[in-house]
Design a protein around this motif. Sequence first.
Motif, mmCIF file in Angstrom:
data_model
loop_
_atom_site.group_PDB
_atom_site.id
_atom_site.type_symbol
_atom_site.label_atom_id
_atom_site.label_comp_id
_atom_site.label_asym_id
_atom_site.label_seq_id
_atom_site.Cartn_x
_atom_site.Cartn_y
_atom_site.Cartn_z
ATOM 1 N N LYS A 156 0.838 -1.194 0.000
ATOM 2 C CA LYS A 156 0.000 0.000 0.000
ATOM 3 C C LYS A 156 0.879 1.251 0.000
ATOM 4 O O LYS A 156 2.015 1.222 0.492
ATOM 5 C CB LYS A 156 -0.937 0.006 1.205
ATOM 6 N N ALA A 157 0.319 2.317 -0.555
ATOM 7 C CA ALA A 157 1.061 3.575 -0.648
ATOM 8 C C ALA A 157 0.168 4.755 -0.305
ATOM 9 O O ALA A 157 -1.029 4.761 -0.624
ATOM 10 C CB ALA A 157 1.628 3.742 -2.059
ATOM 11 N N TYR A 159 0.310 8.998 -0.941
ATOM 12 C CA TYR A 159 1.076 10.000 -1.690
ATOM 13 C C TYR A 159 0.272 11.284 -1.822
ATOM 14 O O TYR A 159 -0.948 11.317 -1.594
ATOM 15 C CB TYR A 159 1.470 9.467 -3.074
ATOM 16 N N ILE A 169 5.829 10.925 -2.173
ATOM 17 C CA ILE A 169 5.304 9.685 -1.598
ATOM 18 C C ILE A 169 5.474 9.797 -0.088
ATOM 19 O O ILE A 169 6.568 10.067 0.412
ATOM 20 C CB ILE A 169 6.043 8.453 -2.145
ATOM 21 N N ARG A 171 4.268 7.340 2.238
ATOM 22 C CA ARG A 171 4.408 6.090 2.989
ATOM 23 C C ARG A 171 4.278 4.899 2.052
ATOM 24 O O ARG A 171 3.459 4.896 1.131
ATOM 25 C CB ARG A 171 3.316 6.029 4.062
ATOM 26 N N ILE A 172 5.105 3.866 2.288
ATOM 27 C CA ILE A 172 4.993 2.556 1.648
ATOM 28 C C ILE A 172 4.883 1.538 2.781
ATOM 29 O O ILE A 172 5.756 1.496 3.662
ATOM 30 C CB ILE A 172 6.221 2.224 0.770
ATOM 31 N N ILE A 190 10.393 3.664 0.730
ATOM 32 C CA ILE A 190 10.483 4.845 -0.129
ATOM 33 C C ILE A 190 11.934 5.028 -0.564
ATOM 34 O O ILE A 190 12.840 5.103 0.265
ATOM 35 C CB ILE A 190 10.004 6.102 0.626
ATOM 36 N N GLY A 204 8.623 1.211 -3.250
ATOM 37 C CA GLY A 204 8.030 -0.082 -3.559
ATOM 38 C C GLY A 204 8.853 -1.225 -3.028
ATOM 39 O O GLY A 204 9.462 -1.141 -1.963
#
Length: 235
Positions: A156-157, A159, A169, A171-172, A190, A204
């Motif tokens: 999940k991301a 942005y 961005i 949060r990853i 990130i 990712g």
Amino acid sequence: MFLKKVIQIGLATTILSVGGSTGTPLVTAIEINKNPTPLETNIQQKQDPLAFDKNTTSISKYIFETLKSNTSKSIGDLESIRVDFTDVTFYDENGIELNKDIIIENISKEIEESKNPIIGISTWREGGSWTSGSGYSSCKGTAIHGFYSGFELVFKADYTNLQGNYDQIDRIYNVNWAGLGNFSLISQGIFRAKEQSGYSAYGGVKGGWNLGNVSKSLYLYFRVGNDTAWIDSNM
């Protein structure tokens, strides 16, 4: 897939022999190119009679043979198409000689992957909640999916698109995977938090995947820039 880049064959002899089921050569073509010129080639295209596919085997380090049905003969009769890279020299688009052994090794790997009946490639994103204000739009919890050969990778991301400014961005998270094969995580998170001039923000997951004798480095990245977002992946 195979040799997608421009290839030059120069100061080398390329020999192609096509034989019938009896093994007798039907066609022998010899080409000597002393003035190499760029050749656009993709030998995996289905319309190419020399396309390497699951019916191709390596009969020596530099020689590949493909068995195909000969429609001009009786049912079940096969013709043998051989491609011999023994005396071929490969160049890149700048005329620099490439390492032939590495190219041949990649061809062999691609042939083995083509024998896998479960090959499937796709990426997509779904979900997420939006908030907007003066000059900005933020998305939280969008799910980024990648699917390859029965294996799925997802994260999940969060942005933010900033109108007239660089996107970012935030949060990853929630990295997960499941399905066929084994996956070993190399990196996640990130990698560039904020867009820069000419460079998108991105983050990712990257890792090594294998199933049987097929191994591949997989990456699934999410990028934002110029007030838009997209997936960058080899899945």
